[in-house]
Design a protein around this motif. Structure first.
Motif, PDB file in Angstrom:
ATOM      1  N   ALA B  88       0.856  -1.190   0.000  1.00  0.00           N
ATOM      2  CA  ALA B  88       0.000   0.000   0.000  1.00  0.00           C
ATOM      3  C   ALA B  88       0.889   1.236   0.000  1.00  0.00           C
ATOM      4  CB  ALA B  88      -0.897   0.028   1.241  1.00  0.00           C
ATOM      5  N   MET B  89       0.225   2.388  -0.064  1.00  0.00           N
ATOM      6  CA  MET B  89       0.917   3.645   0.158  1.00  0.00           C
ATOM      7  C   MET B  89       0.736   3.994   1.631  1.00  0.00           C
ATOM      8  SD  MET B  89       0.949   6.820  -2.341  1.00  0.00           S
ATOM      9  CE  MET B  89       2.138   8.123  -2.256  1.00  0.00           C
ATOM     10  N   TYR B  90       1.810   4.420   2.263  1.00  0.00           N
ATOM     11  CA  TYR B  90       1.766   4.760   3.686  1.00  0.00           C
ATOM     12  C   TYR B  90       2.045   6.246   3.856  1.00  0.00           C
ATOM     13  CZ  TYR B  90       1.544  -0.148   4.889  1.00  0.00           C
ATOM     14  OH  TYR B  90       1.123  -1.450   5.021  1.00  0.00           O
ATOM     15  N   PHE B  91       1.186   6.883   4.636  1.00  0.00           N
ATOM     16  CA  PHE B  91       1.338   8.303   4.901  1.00  0.00           C
ATOM     17  C   PHE B  91       1.582   8.538   6.381  1.00  0.00           C
ATOM     18  CE2 PHE B  91       0.289  10.177   0.881  1.00  0.00           C
ATOM     19  CZ  PHE B  91      -0.597   9.299   0.270  1.00  0.00           C
ATOM     20  N   CYS B  92       2.554   9.378   6.649  1.00  0.00           N
ATOM     21  CA  CYS B  92       2.780   9.897   7.983  1.00  0.00           C
ATOM     22  C   CYS B  92       1.990  11.201   8.086  1.00  0.00           C
ATOM     23  CB  CYS B  92       4.281  10.143   8.164  1.00  0.00           C
ATOM     24  SG  CYS B  92       4.788  10.844   9.730  1.00  0.00           S
ATOM     25  N   ALA B  93       1.371  11.443   9.216  1.00  0.00           N
ATOM     26  CA  ALA B  93       0.546  12.651   9.359  1.00  0.00           C
ATOM     27  C   ALA B  93       0.715  13.263  10.738  1.00  0.00           C
ATOM     28  CB  ALA B  93      -0.920  12.328   9.094  1.00  0.00           C
ATOM     29  N   PHE B  94       0.565  14.583  10.769  1.00  0.00           N
ATOM     30  CA  PHE B  94       0.702  15.371  11.995  1.00  0.00           C
ATOM     31  C   PHE B  94      -0.609  16.065  12.286  1.00  0.00           C
ATOM     32  CE2 PHE B  94       3.151  18.194  14.841  1.00  0.00           C
ATOM     33  CZ  PHE B  94       2.284  19.268  14.950  1.00  0.00           C
ATOM     34  N   GLY B  95      -1.020  16.040  13.551  1.00  0.00           N
ATOM     35  CA  GLY B  95      -2.216  16.762  13.958  1.00  0.00           C
ATOM     36  C   GLY B  95      -1.940  17.550  15.224  1.00  0.00           C
ATOM     37  N   ARG B  96      -2.345  18.818  15.228  1.00  0.00           N
ATOM     38  CA  ARG B  96      -2.110  19.669  16.392  1.00  0.00           C
ATOM     39  C   ARG B  96      -3.101  19.379  17.500  1.00  0.00           C
ATOM     40  NH1 ARG B  96      -2.913  25.597  14.687  1.00  0.00           N
ATOM     41  NH2 ARG B  96      -2.852  25.814  16.936  1.00  0.00           N
ATOM     42  N   GLY B  97      -2.645  19.306  18.715  1.00  0.00           N
ATOM     43  CA  GLY B  97      -3.501  19.250  19.894  1.00  0.00           C
ATOM     44  C   GLY B  97      -4.702  18.363  19.689  1.00  0.00           C
ATOM     45  N   THR B  98      -5.891  18.945  19.892  1.00  0.00           N
ATOM     46  CA  THR B  98      -7.105  18.167  19.684  1.00  0.00           C
ATOM     47  C   THR B  98      -7.637  18.345  18.277  1.00  0.00           C
ATOM     48  OG1 THR B  98      -8.378  20.017  20.567  1.00  0.00           O
ATOM     49  CG2 THR B  98      -7.757  18.260  22.116  1.00  0.00           C
ATOM     50  N   SER B  99      -6.939  19.093  17.456  1.00  0.00           N
ATOM     51  CA  SER B  99      -7.397  19.309  16.075  1.00  0.00           C
ATOM     52  C   SER B  99      -6.840  18.249  15.162  1.00  0.00           C
ATOM     53  CB  SER B  99      -6.944  20.697  15.593  1.00  0.00           C
ATOM     54  OG  SER B  99      -7.487  21.706  16.385  1.00  0.00           O
ATOM     55  N   TYR B 100      -6.973  16.997  15.594  1.00  0.00           N
ATOM     56  CA  TYR B 100      -6.320  15.960  14.805  1.00  0.00           C
ATOM     57  C   TYR B 100      -7.086  15.605  13.555  1.00  0.00           C
ATOM     58  CZ  TYR B 100      -9.332  13.604  18.167  1.00  0.00           C
ATOM     59  OH  TYR B 100     -10.386  13.254  18.966  1.00  0.00           O
ATOM     60  N   GLY B 101      -8.193  16.286  13.295  1.00  0.00           N
ATOM     61  CA  GLY B 101      -8.823  16.097  12.004  1.00  0.00           C
ATOM     62  C   GLY B 101      -8.162  16.954  10.954  1.00  0.00           C
ATOM     63  N   LYS B 102      -7.535  18.041  11.391  1.00  0.00           N
ATOM     64  CA  LYS B 102      -6.843  18.933  10.464  1.00  0.00           C
ATOM     65  C   LYS B 102      -5.410  18.448  10.391  1.00  0.00           C
ATOM     66  CE  LYS B 102      -6.364  23.844   9.486  1.00  0.00           C
ATOM     67  NZ  LYS B 102      -6.661  25.216   9.970  1.00  0.00           N
ATOM     68  N   LEU B 103      -5.194  17.521   9.498  1.00  0.00           N
ATOM     69  CA  LEU B 103      -3.923  16.819   9.442  1.00  0.00           C
ATOM     70  C   LEU B 103      -3.031  17.343   8.344  1.00  0.00           C
ATOM     71  CD1 LEU B 103      -5.274  13.171   9.866  1.00  0.00           C
ATOM     72  CD2 LEU B 103      -4.308  14.658  11.628  1.00  0.00           C
ATOM     73  N   THR B 104      -1.730  17.321   8.617  1.00  0.00           N
ATOM     74  CA  THR B 104      -0.724  17.596   7.600  1.00  0.00           C
ATOM     75  C   THR B 104      -0.058  16.272   7.259  1.00  0.00           C
ATOM     76  OG1 THR B 104      -0.329  19.808   8.489  1.00  0.00           O
ATOM     77  CG2 THR B 104       1.349  18.879   7.030  1.00  0.00           C
ATOM     78  N   PHE B 105      -0.068  15.950   5.968  1.00  0.00           N
ATOM     79  CA  PHE B 105       0.431  14.654   5.527  1.00  0.00           C
ATOM     80  C   PHE B 105       1.810  14.774   4.894  1.00  0.00           C
ATOM     81  CE2 PHE B 105      -3.107  11.766   6.047  1.00  0.00           C
ATOM     82  CZ  PHE B 105      -4.181  12.619   6.188  1.00  0.00           C
ATOM     83  N   GLY B 106       2.589  13.704   5.025  1.00  0.00           N
ATOM     84  CA  GLY B 106       3.815  13.588   4.264  1.00  0.00           C
ATOM     85  C   GLY B 106       3.500  13.178   2.832  1.00  0.00           C
TER      86      GLY B 106
END
Lengths: 113, 115
Positions: B88-106
């Motif tokens: 598969a394709m694997y993505f690393c993602a970052f989410g701030r605090g409790t806003s983990y729906g607003k993710l920044t992906f690699g």
């Protein structure tokens, strides 16, 4: 079972027409939903944050008049691609924030011909 | 703004062997979450594992584990006993605090498991 239902999974439309994509929360009320866009073999880019009962918040560079978001209820957010063009062809995916994790919809593959 | 970098566009591994996918991130936040997502050909995003930044212990989920180095801002994923279904394709993602729906992906890493 599925927590998020996104519909349709695939759509082909003619250039100049509009397409509506639905994202529905099945298990809980979602005050916030997120819309992402993904080009083939690329990463997911956040387009906008959908807020129930208020205007969506768009990321820089995303045209809010082209990508209309409506979040009229706690279980449904819609993304309408207006006056679609071939360059709008992409994979659109919604994400719902739960209490302890986020849940993705199945995605919508949009092809504009 | 946060950035997430996956420096391995493609990786391959033999079935039953171990593979590690790399991820680095940059943030000034102190309260955040990190995720690994799997995207198979169906394109459904599947959560593989998550790590809260305030936890020192590395998260594990069966064959999947992470090496979280907060000071180095590194978050690698180790897949043990690789299976064909891990392709598969694997993505690393970052989410701030409790806003983990607003993710920044690699950028993603395409992993192929060979029989």
């Amino acid at each position: 079972g599925a927590v998020v239902s996104q519909h349709p999974s695939r759509v082909i439309c003619k250039s100049g027409t509009s397409v509506k994509i639905e994202c529905r929360s099945l298990d809980f009320q979602a005050t916030t939903m997120f819309w992402y866009r993904q080009f083939p073999k690329q990463s997911l880019m956040l387009m906008a944050t959908s807020n129930e009962g208020s205007k969506a918040t768009y990321e820089q560079g995303v045209e809010k008049d082209k990508f209309l978001i409506n979040h009229a209820s706690l279980t449904l957010s819609t993304l309408t691609v207006t006056s679609a063009h071939p360059e709008d062809s992409s994979f659109y995916i919604c994400l719902i924030k739960g209490n302890t994790e986020a849940f993705f919809g199945q995605g919508t593959r949009l092809t504009v011909v | 703004a946060q950035t997430v970098t996956q420096s391995q566009p493609e990786m391959s591994v033999q079935e039953a062997e171990t593979v590690t996918l790399s991820c680095t991130y940059d943030t000034s936040e102190n309260n955040y979450y990190l995720f690994w997502y799997k995207q198979p050909p169906s394109r459904q995003m599947i959560l593989v594992i998550r790590q809260e930044a305030y936890k020192q212990q590395n998260a594990t989920e069966n064959r999947f584990s992470v090496n979280f180095q907060k000071a180095a801002k590194s978050f690698s994923l180790k897949i043990s006993d690789s299976q064909l279904g891990d392709t598969a394709m694997y993505f690393c993602a970052f989410g701030r605090g409790t806003s983990y729906g607003k993710l920044t992906f690699g950028q993603g890493t395409i992993l192929t498991v060979h029989p």
